[in-house]
Design a protein around this motif. Structure first.
Motif, PDB file in Angstrom:
ATOM      1  N   VAL A   4       0.849  -1.187   0.000  1.00 44.62           N
ATOM      2  CA  VAL A   4       0.000   0.000   0.000  1.00 44.62           C
ATOM      3  C   VAL A   4       0.887   1.241   0.000  1.00 44.62           C
ATOM      4  N   ARG A   7      -3.804   5.659   1.049  1.00 42.49           N
ATOM      5  CA  ARG A   7      -5.227   5.339   1.244  1.00 42.49           C
ATOM      6  C   ARG A   7      -6.009   6.602   0.940  1.00 42.49           C
ATOM      7  N   THR A  77     -10.353   3.506  -0.371  1.00 45.69           N
ATOM      8  CA  THR A  77      -9.635   2.659  -1.328  1.00 45.69           C
ATOM      9  C   THR A  77      -8.135   2.819  -1.118  1.00 45.69           C
ATOM     10  N   ARG A  78      -7.414   1.702  -1.195  1.00 46.12           N
ATOM     11  CA  ARG A  78      -5.959   1.730  -1.062  1.00 46.12           C
ATOM     12  C   ARG A  78      -5.315   1.693  -2.448  1.00 46.12           C
TER      13      ARG A  78
END
Length: 181
Positions: A4, A7, A77-78
């Motif tokens: 990731v 975010r 959403t990442r």
């Protein structure tokens, strides 16, 4: 496995810009115009067409997001990249560090990592000591000289199978854990 890098938060304005919580050490390079990101949960690939920092918050604009309504749908959403493509060998992610044992330089267990706080100047490890107190440790090489999350270099063993397990060495200056967090 994917890593990731940000975010997505709330929309900013009416033209599809979104705020992001940054999870990369190099946002200027990572968020270059034209960069593409996979998403989790899967909302398709997003392509950056604009970036800026407003009052210390990164704002991104994507080619696929024309307005505020579309931006709102991305909240939470990442943005992810394939770890094989991630060229920062010294980058660590919260998912990798939370729950890892913390040891002093002599190898004695002193606690465990409960969070990684990504900050503009430097990241902080939140450590819960064995006595239940917590402290924030600057995640810099002088204080955290060793991070072991797997076997020896080139070892394909799962981290929990690696000799000695997973651990982080914290060489805390005197009084670091006596300060209020």
């Amino acid at each position: 496995m994917s890593a990731v890098v940000a975010r997505i938060g709330k929309p900013h304005g009416l033209r599809g810009e979104v705020t992001v919580q940054v999870h990369t050490d190099n946002p200027d390079e990572r968020f270059a115009t034209g960069a593409q990101f996979a998403t989790e949960p899967d909302r398709g690939v997003l392509t950056i067409v604009g970036t800026r920092v407003h009052q210390g918050v990164w704002l991104l604009q994507f080619d696929e997001v024309p307005d505020r309504t579309a931006a709102e749908a991305l909240r939470g959403t990442r943005l992810v990249v394939d770890e094989d493509e991630d060229d920062d060998e010294d980058a660590w992610y919260a998912e990798e560090l939370v729950g890892v044992e913390v040891r002093d330089p002599a190898g004695t267990a002193i606690g465990e990592i409960v969070a990684l706080h990504v900050r503009p100047a430097q990241d902080l490890l939140e450590v819960r000591l064995l006595d239940g107190r917590t402290g924030l440790v600057p995640f810099v090489e002088e204080i955290v000289p060793e991070v072991v999350l797997g076997g020896a270099e080139g070892d394909e063993a799962e981290p929990e199978e690696a000799e000695g397990g997973q651990y982080v060495v914290v060489d805390a200056p005197p009084g670091l854990f006596d300060l209020e967090s």
